[in-house]
Scaffold this motif. Sequence first.
Motif, PDB file in Angstrom:
ATOM      1  N   HIS A  55       0.818  -1.210   0.000  1.00 26.62           N
ATOM      2  CA  HIS A  55       0.000   0.000   0.000  1.00 26.62           C
ATOM      3  C   HIS A  55       0.855   1.265   0.000  1.00 26.62           C
ATOM      4  CE1 HIS A  55       0.620  -1.443   4.141  1.00 26.62           C
ATOM      5  NE2 HIS A  55       0.740  -0.181   4.474  1.00 26.62           N
ATOM      6  N   HIS A  56       2.145   1.169   0.364  1.00 27.60           N
ATOM      7  CA  HIS A  56       3.011   2.337   0.357  1.00 27.60           C
ATOM      8  C   HIS A  56       3.416   2.747  -1.057  1.00 27.60           C
ATOM      9  CE1 HIS A  56       4.039   3.192   4.618  1.00 27.60           C
ATOM     10  NE2 HIS A  56       3.656   1.952   4.790  1.00 27.60           N
ATOM     11  N   VAL A  57       3.365   1.822  -2.001  1.00 28.38           N
ATOM     12  CA  VAL A  57       3.961   2.097  -3.311  1.00 28.38           C
ATOM     13  C   VAL A  57       3.058   1.724  -4.479  1.00 28.38           C
ATOM     14  CG1 VAL A  57       6.321   1.886  -2.482  1.00 28.38           C
ATOM     15  CG2 VAL A  57       5.134  -0.145  -3.282  1.00 28.38           C
ATOM     16  N   GLY A  58       1.880   1.191  -4.235  1.00 27.34           N
ATOM     17  CA  GLY A  58       1.040   0.734  -5.318  1.00 27.34           C
ATOM     18  C   GLY A  58       0.554   1.826  -6.247  1.00 27.34           C
ATOM     19  N   PHE A  59       0.569   3.069  -5.799  1.00 30.44           N
ATOM     20  CA  PHE A  59       0.051   4.162  -6.629  1.00 30.44           C
ATOM     21  C   PHE A  59       1.091   4.736  -7.583  1.00 30.44           C
ATOM     22  CE2 PHE A  59       1.722   5.916  -2.737  1.00 30.44           C
ATOM     23  CZ  PHE A  59       2.336   7.090  -3.099  1.00 30.44           C
ATOM     24  N   PHE A  60       2.328   4.225  -7.570  1.00 30.07           N
ATOM     25  CA  PHE A  60       3.409   4.747  -8.404  1.00 30.07           C
ATOM     26  C   PHE A  60       3.467   4.083  -9.789  1.00 30.07           C
ATOM     27  CE2 PHE A  60       5.442   5.823  -4.246  1.00 30.07           C
ATOM     28  CZ  PHE A  60       5.729   7.148  -4.492  1.00 30.07           C
ATOM     29  N   GLN A  61       2.355   3.732 -10.372  1.00 23.96           N
ATOM     30  CA  GLN A  61       2.402   2.914 -11.582  1.00 23.96           C
ATOM     31  C   GLN A  61       3.226   3.564 -12.695  1.00 23.96           C
ATOM     32  OE1 GLN A  61       1.468  -0.222 -11.835  1.00 23.96           O
ATOM     33  NE2 GLN A  61       0.882  -0.098  -9.674  1.00 23.96           N
ATOM     34  N   SER A  62       3.064   4.878 -12.902  1.00 24.95           N
ATOM     35  CA  SER A  62       3.791   5.514 -14.006  1.00 24.95           C
ATOM     36  C   SER A  62       5.286   5.641 -13.712  1.00 24.95           C
ATOM     37  CB  SER A  62       3.204   6.901 -14.294  1.00 24.95           C
ATOM     38  OG  SER A  62       3.430   7.779 -13.207  1.00 24.95           O
ATOM     39  N   TRP A  63       5.696   5.489 -12.452  1.00 25.30           N
ATOM     40  CA  TRP A  63       7.110   5.577 -12.100  1.00 25.30           C
ATOM     41  C   TRP A  63       7.849   4.289 -12.435  1.00 25.30           C
ATOM     42  CZ3 TRP A  63       8.778   9.006  -7.506  1.00 25.30           C
ATOM     43  CH2 TRP A  63       8.025  10.185  -7.500  1.00 25.30           C
ATOM     44  N   ARG A  64       7.120   3.272 -12.864  1.00 25.14           N
ATOM     45  CA  ARG A  64       7.730   1.995 -13.206  1.00 25.14           C
ATOM     46  C   ARG A  64       8.148   1.936 -14.672  1.00 25.14           C
ATOM     47  NH1 ARG A  64       6.398  -1.586  -8.986  1.00 25.14           N
ATOM     48  NH2 ARG A  64       4.817  -0.738  -7.592  1.00 25.14           N
ATOM     49  N   THR A  65       7.886   3.003 -15.416  1.00 26.87           N
ATOM     50  CA  THR A  65       8.245   3.036 -16.833  1.00 26.87           C
ATOM     51  C   THR A  65       9.392   4.017 -17.050  1.00 26.87           C
ATOM     52  OG1 THR A  65       6.610   4.773 -17.263  1.00 26.87           O
ATOM     53  CG2 THR A  65       5.887   2.497 -17.522  1.00 26.87           C
ATOM     54  N   ARG A  66      10.091   3.859 -18.172  1.00 25.55           N
ATOM     55  CA  ARG A  66      11.203   4.743 -18.491  1.00 25.55           C
ATOM     56  C   ARG A  66      10.714   5.910 -19.332  1.00 25.55           C
ATOM     57  NH1 ARG A  66      16.079   0.450 -19.948  1.00 25.55           N
ATOM     58  NH2 ARG A  66      15.799  -0.853 -18.100  1.00 25.55           N
ATOM     59  N   PRO A  67      11.337   7.090 -19.211  1.00 23.16           N
ATOM     60  CA  PRO A  67      12.364   7.444 -18.229  1.00 23.16           C
ATOM     61  C   PRO A  67      11.741   7.798 -16.884  1.00 23.16           C
ATOM     62  CG  PRO A  67      11.860   9.343 -19.570  1.00 23.16           C
ATOM     63  CD  PRO A  67      11.007   8.209 -20.104  1.00 23.16           C
ATOM     64  N   LEU A  68      12.595   8.131 -15.899  1.00 25.86           N
ATOM     65  CA  LEU A  68      12.090   8.590 -14.616  1.00 25.86           C
ATOM     66  C   LEU A  68      11.237   9.840 -14.814  1.00 25.86           C
ATOM     67  CD1 LEU A  68      15.276   8.157 -12.382  1.00 25.86           C
ATOM     68  CD2 LEU A  68      13.293   6.663 -12.506  1.00 25.86           C
ATOM     69  N   PRO A  69      10.239  10.065 -13.950  1.00 26.85           N
ATOM     70  CA  PRO A  69       9.269  11.140 -14.200  1.00 26.85           C
ATOM     71  C   PRO A  69       9.803  12.554 -14.018  1.00 26.85           C
ATOM     72  CG  PRO A  69       8.829  10.065 -12.108  1.00 26.85           C
ATOM     73  CD  PRO A  69       9.879   9.247 -12.788  1.00 26.85           C
ATOM     74  N   SER A  70      11.038  12.717 -13.575  1.00 25.65           N
ATOM     75  CA  SER A  70      11.603  14.051 -13.399  1.00 25.65           C
ATOM     76  C   SER A  70      13.121  13.977 -13.486  1.00 25.65           C
ATOM     77  CB  SER A  70      11.204  14.632 -12.037  1.00 25.65           C
ATOM     78  OG  SER A  70      11.958  15.793 -11.737  1.00 25.65           O
ATOM     79  N   PRO A  71      13.765  14.974 -14.120  1.00 21.28           N
ATOM     80  CA  PRO A  71      15.233  14.986 -14.128  1.00 21.28           C
ATOM     81  C   PRO A  71      15.835  15.248 -12.758  1.00 21.28           C
ATOM     82  CG  PRO A  71      14.355  16.983 -15.110  1.00 21.28           C
ATOM     83  CD  PRO A  71      13.191  16.069 -14.904  1.00 21.28           C
ATOM     84  N   GLN A  72      15.037  15.659 -11.796  1.00 22.09           N
ATOM     85  CA  GLN A  72      15.521  15.863 -10.429  1.00 22.09           C
ATOM     86  C   GLN A  72      15.564  14.567  -9.631  1.00 22.09           C
ATOM     87  OE1 GLN A  72      12.352  18.972  -9.931  1.00 22.09           O
ATOM     88  NE2 GLN A  72      13.966  20.021  -8.797  1.00 22.09           N
ATOM     89  N   LEU A  73      15.029  13.502 -10.198  1.00 20.31           N
ATOM     90  CA  LEU A  73      14.903  12.231  -9.497  1.00 20.31           C
ATOM     91  C   LEU A  73      16.023  11.297  -9.940  1.00 20.31           C
ATOM     92  CD1 LEU A  73      12.733  11.165  -7.494  1.00 20.31           C
ATOM     93  CD2 LEU A  73      11.620  10.089  -9.457  1.00 20.31           C
ATOM     94  N   HIS A  74      16.711  10.700  -8.949  1.00 13.95           N
ATOM     95  CA  HIS A  74      17.835   9.802  -9.231  1.00 13.95           C
ATOM     96  C   HIS A  74      17.724   8.581  -8.318  1.00 13.95           C
ATOM     97  CE1 HIS A  74      19.758  13.119 -11.445  1.00 13.95           C
ATOM     98  NE2 HIS A  74      19.310  13.878 -10.456  1.00 13.95           N
ATOM     99  N   ALA A  75      18.057   7.409  -8.869  1.00  9.00           N
ATOM    100  CA  ALA A  75      17.897   6.167  -8.118  1.00  9.00           C
ATOM    101  C   ALA A  75      19.178   5.356  -8.134  1.00  9.00           C
ATOM    102  CB  ALA A  75      16.755   5.339  -8.705  1.00  9.00           C
TER     103      ALA A  75
END
Length: 259
Positions: A150-170
């Motif tokens: 339940h903490h992460v199930g709403f991040f569906q679009s974050w599972r695709t490339r590229p990352l949703p923001s250039p400020q985001l790094h993993a």
Amino acid sequence: MGWLVMTDAELSARLRANILDFKALQARTSSLRMLDLPGVRAFALPGSHDTLFQQQVLYENAPALAEALAPLEAWYREHQVPAWRVPVLPGDLAAEAVLARFGHRPEDFIPAMGIALTHPPPQLPPGITLEHPEDLDEVLALNGLAYGPHHVGFFQSWRTRPLPSPQLHAVLLREAGRALAGGVSFEQEDLAGIYLVATHPDARRRGLGALVMHALHADARARGRAFAVLQASDMGHPLYLRLGYRDVASWRNWVRRAG
């Protein structure tokens, strides 16, 4: 800017601003909802089994909060959210008085922490590789295993490339092809906010969380960031202290529970 120049209050305020923009990114790219009022932003995740983690209100000052509380209550009820929280900064007695009048009650504390970035790249043990994934699929999967889906199930679009923001790094640590630990930084100006750090339950007590943090720090430093900030869980707080973080504030959650 050196550590001694950045006060605890400044780091706490910078963390708050980073969280606000990080949550706004989520609201644009996931099923998280946002309500934007003068001096106040609220976030809601309808249907979440966790009644408080994603349901939160961030405010600029007590007068703005006072004006917003009635429409906020209507908005959360409209989304059938049974409870929501307002993190209050230390010493903000005016906000506490406003919240008390509107039926909110103080509950737990959130440690806000900060560090000056001086870490070199991590020394990886044999068999462990460090990756910089172009999507967050495996990082989110690790968070789901560590903290619940339940903490992460709403991040569906974050599972695709590229990352949703250039400020985001993993970063992601892998062993024999298996993702064991990972985390994310959301970077603005000279500061990195650290989020979504998780270790596979089968790989705990191997120091992998510390390696993830060192990798995030080193990468952020290489990109010109001078500080890192985060909100600490009870589980993570001792680790962050060992890494050199310091407590810069203790935010108090004031919670409104419907009914």
